[in-house]
Design an enzyme around this catalytic site. Structure first.
Site: not given
Length: 356
Positions: A229-231, A77, A233, A149, A235, A237
């Site tokens: 876990p939020l796809g 990273y 970005g 990794h 998923f 708002s």
């Protein structure tokens, strides 16, 4: 001590659950950590320009103050930048959190012009050298959880895990993890040295771990850490606009964001939004809550660059979707419903996970 940070502005989404106090805990190998951790890639890698250092510091310290005790980074990273930032701003608080990092995929200057290229290298000597460099950047004498990794398929997994086991015996690492591996590879590795955690992409639209790895982890007593876990970005708002992504954003190379796939995936997201409104939370919170219902050994590891989004994510720990909502989510996002593969051909070749 770290710099004093101003309070974060509230999230404006009308159905926002606040984080619980204290945050619920789950087992991560020998450790007990917050069920939702913080992935520290976004602050400097993969999704465009790195955020200003002051913003990265604000995020890290806000997460610690909110009760997050699981921070996850990697040598890759920012080619060491993420580890450096964690060391600089969280190093003095080292006894307050579990530190996870990764080796086996780093940036190498192959041409001698200062431009680094991502390289997967699981040779024992490379893994040990990467660990020594990480310890310096992280300003610590031990990494709590150290992942491979990516499995370098040119090197037997037993050899790479053997090198990580040597690091445990040397006192430089406390526990070993693997990232993006199959159940078969996990079992081979676990026979060499106990594996504390497997980290793989897992979300409503990436359910590959359900083929075998989730069950293998449960059977072996291994924690499962769900990244993205939020796809990536989708998923949240404010979903990304694929046409407006930064030139260096890795999503540009991901088929699901391509013009031929995006409309169908955006329609799936709309179904999530409607269900979240019915539950009384944000779509991100419902997506995270769904991940955490998949087993007590499952952890969610979202990443963000904003304190407001961090607090929104942690608020998912106060969301309790009923069986009917979970069934609807499972049906809407059944394997095969999302359009497009999660990685391009190169990315698919680099991972060892099962595929539908």
């Amino acid at each position: 001590m770290g710099p004093s940070m101003p309070p974060a502005a509230p999230v404006t989404w009308p159905l926002l659950k606040a984080p619980p106090t204290p945050l619920p805990q789950r087992r991560l190998g020998p450790f007990s950590v917050s069920a939702i951790g913080l992935g520290c890639m976004n602050i400097c890698h993969a999704y465009g320009e790195p955020v200003p250092e002051a913003d990265a510091a604000r995020l890290l310290l806000a997460a610690l103050d909110a009760g997050v005790t699981h921070f996850d980074t990697a040598a890759l990273y920012g080619f060491g930048v993420s580890e450096t930032l964690l060391g600089k701003y969280l190093g003095v608080h080292r006894d307050r959190f579990v530190l996870a990092s990764k080796c086996g995929m780093t940036g190498v200057d192959l041409r001698g012009d200062g431009k680094r290229v991502r390289v997967i290298d699981g040779r024992p000597a490379t893994l040990k050298a990467t660990c020594d460099e990480a310890l310096q950047r992280l300003r610590t004498d031990v990494i709590d959880l150290y992942y491979l990794h990516r499995w370098d398929k040119r090197v037997p997994i037993e050899d790479s895990v053997g090198a990580l086991a040597d690091l445990v015996r040397a006192g430089k690492v406390r526990a070993i993890g693997l990232s993006e591996v199959s159940a078969a590879t996990l079992r081979r590795a676990h026979a060499v040295h106990p594996i504390a955690a497997v980290q793989s992409e897992y979300s409503l639209w990436t359910r590959n771990p359900e083929i075998a790895v989730l069950d293998a982890c449960r059977e072996l007593g291994v924690a499962f850490v769900a990244f993205s876990p939020l796809g990536r970005g989708v998923f949240t708002s404010s979903p990304p606009d694929p046409q407006a992504l930064h030139a260096q954003d890795i999503r540009r190379a991901m088929p699901r964001f391509a013009p031929e796939h995006w409309p169908r995936n955006l329609a799936l997201r709309a179904r999530l939004v409607a269900l979240a409104e019915a539950v009384g939370c944000t779509p991100a919170q419902l997506a995270l809550a769904w991940v955490l219902t998949r087993g007590e050994h499952v952890h969610a590891l979202p990443g963000t660059t904003r304190v407001t989004h961090l607090l929104e994510d942690l608020g998912a720990l106060n969301v309790r979707p009923g069986a009917d909502v979970l069934a609807q989510l499972d049906a809407v996002f059944a394997p095969g419903a999302p359009s497009g593969a999660r990685y391009n051909a190169q990315g698919e070749d680099e991972v060892d996970t099962e595929r539908f």
